[in-house]
Scaffold this motif. Structure first.
Motif, PDB file in Angstrom:
ATOM      1  N   UNK A 117      22.262  29.552  37.665  1.00 54.23           N
ATOM      2  CA  UNK A 117      21.500  29.179  38.867  1.00 54.23           C
ATOM      3  C   UNK A 117      20.510  28.033  38.646  1.00 54.23           C
ATOM      4  N   UNK A 118      20.042  27.869  37.400  1.00 57.70           N
ATOM      5  CA  UNK A 118      18.948  26.938  37.125  1.00 57.70           C
ATOM      6  C   UNK A 118      19.223  26.113  35.870  1.00 57.70           C
ATOM      7  N   UNK A 119      18.449  25.034  35.736  1.00 51.94           N
ATOM      8  CA  UNK A 119      18.389  24.276  34.485  1.00 51.94           C
ATOM      9  C   UNK A 119      17.187  24.813  33.716  1.00 51.94           C
ATOM     10  N   UNK A 120      17.380  25.107  32.447  1.00 53.43           N
ATOM     11  CA  UNK A 120      16.292  25.667  31.641  1.00 53.43           C
ATOM     12  C   UNK A 120      15.592  24.555  30.879  1.00 53.43           C
ATOM     13  N   UNK A 121      14.282  24.438  31.097  1.00 58.87           N
ATOM     14  CA  UNK A 121      13.471  23.449  30.380  1.00 58.87           C
ATOM     15  C   UNK A 121      12.944  24.031  29.065  1.00 58.87           C
ATOM     16  N   UNK A 122      12.426  25.252  29.115  1.00 58.52           N
ATOM     17  CA  UNK A 122      11.820  25.875  27.935  1.00 58.52           C
ATOM     18  C   UNK A 122      11.886  27.390  28.085  1.00 58.52           C
ATOM     19  N   UNK A 123      11.956  28.068  26.916  1.00 55.60           N
ATOM     20  CA  UNK A 123      12.008  29.524  26.898  1.00 55.60           C
ATOM     21  C   UNK A 123      10.870  30.043  26.013  1.00 55.60           C
ATOM     22  N   UNK A 124      10.139  31.034  26.506  1.00 56.22           N
ATOM     23  CA  UNK A 124       9.114  31.746  25.743  1.00 56.22           C
ATOM     24  C   UNK A 124       9.698  33.119  25.430  1.00 56.22           C
ATOM     25  N   UNK A 125       9.749  33.493  24.141  1.00 57.00           N
ATOM     26  CA  UNK A 125      10.492  34.674  23.731  1.00 57.00           C
ATOM     27  C   UNK A 125       9.573  35.694  23.057  1.00 57.00           C
ATOM     28  N   UNK A 126       9.730  36.947  23.427  1.00 59.13           N
ATOM     29  CA  UNK A 126       9.011  38.069  22.828  1.00 59.13           C
ATOM     30  C   UNK A 126       9.304  38.149  21.330  1.00 59.13           C
ATOM     31  N   UNK A 127       8.313  38.554  20.542  1.00 57.45           N
ATOM     32  CA  UNK A 127       8.490  38.641  19.090  1.00 57.45           C
ATOM     33  C   UNK A 127       9.565  39.643  18.682  1.00 57.45           C
ATOM     34  N   UNK A 128       9.894  40.588  19.529  1.00 55.01           N
ATOM     35  CA  UNK A 128      10.949  41.547  19.220  1.00 55.01           C
ATOM     36  C   UNK A 128      12.318  40.914  19.064  1.00 55.01           C
ATOM     37  N   UNK A 129      12.492  39.704  19.573  1.00 52.61           N
ATOM     38  CA  UNK A 129      13.760  38.993  19.452  1.00 52.61           C
ATOM     39  C   UNK A 129      13.800  38.058  18.253  1.00 52.61           C
ATOM     40  N   UNK A 130      12.709  38.007  17.489  1.00 49.56           N
ATOM     41  CA  UNK A 130      12.631  37.030  16.400  1.00 49.56           C
ATOM     42  C   UNK A 130      13.747  37.254  15.380  1.00 49.56           C
ATOM     43  N   UNK A 131      14.621  36.261  15.262  1.00 46.57           N
ATOM     44  CA  UNK A 131      15.678  36.288  14.249  1.00 46.57           C
ATOM     45  C   UNK A 131      16.287  34.901  14.157  1.00 46.57           C
TER      46      UNK A 131
END
Length: 186
Positions: A117-131
């Motif tokens: 649906x959209x163009x993604x400029x930037x993503x902020x990610x929760x530390x639980x996904x850190x890998x």
């Protein structure tokens, strides 16, 4: 009448409910885009959200033990994705996290949903996904991201110590920041 609605909904299969939700959701997004309430290029936040789970028996996949200070023993884990470069953050997707071992797959699903649906400029990610695999997913899609590192990440502290040893200045915030635009480094 709310009971009449409940009686109708409980007769529906899970796939019928999902199909109805997606149809209504798609109309809502199209209306918001048409009226310019949501930009076509978005910044998104992907978070892990726990919903309280009180049953002792029949725990679904994705439940996890909680801290003793909480009023509940377990929570059902979901990944949510929200548009954050708007006046009021807007949740655009939710995925159940059946296993934390498969973080990259969850991120792929959410990014695919948003990119439809959209163009993604930037993503902020929760530390639980850190890998590394999640980081590689963003890099392969050429998406800028900010991902908070886990508190116990020794490599980060080694990097800080190395910068101190070389008399270099470093921002001690425990975030991994990536940009695909070389001009951002100048």
């Amino acid at each position: 009448d709310d009971k009449a609605l409940w009686n109708q909904l409980r007769e529906c299969s899970r796939s019928e409910l999902r199909r109805m939700f997606i149809a209504a959701y798609d109309q809502f997004i199209e209306l918001a885009l048409r009226n310019q309430h949501i930009p076509k290029t978005v910044e998104i936040a992907i978070d892990i959200t726990g919903w309280p789970w009180f049953s002792i028996e029949n725990e679904p996949l994705g439940t996890q033990s909680e801290k003793p200070s909480r009023n509940y023993d377990k929570s059902w884990q979901f990944a949510t994705v929200s548009i954050v470069n708007v006046d009021l953050p807007f949740t655009v997707g939710v995925r159940e996290i059946a296993s934390r071992k498969n973080k990259q797959y969850t991120i792929q699903q959410l990014l695919d949903l948003v990119e439809s649906k959209f163009n993604i400029k930037r993503v902020y990610v929760d530390r639980g996904f850190y890998s590394g695999s999640v980081r590689d997913e963003f890099v392969s899609r050429d998406i800028d991201f900010v991902m908070k590192a886990r508190r116990n990440m020794g490599l980060f502290y080694d990097l800080v110590d190395g910068a101190d040893w070389q008399d270099k200045e470093i921002n001690h915030a425990t975030y991994q920041i990536s940009t695909t635009n070389p001009d951002d480094y100048e």
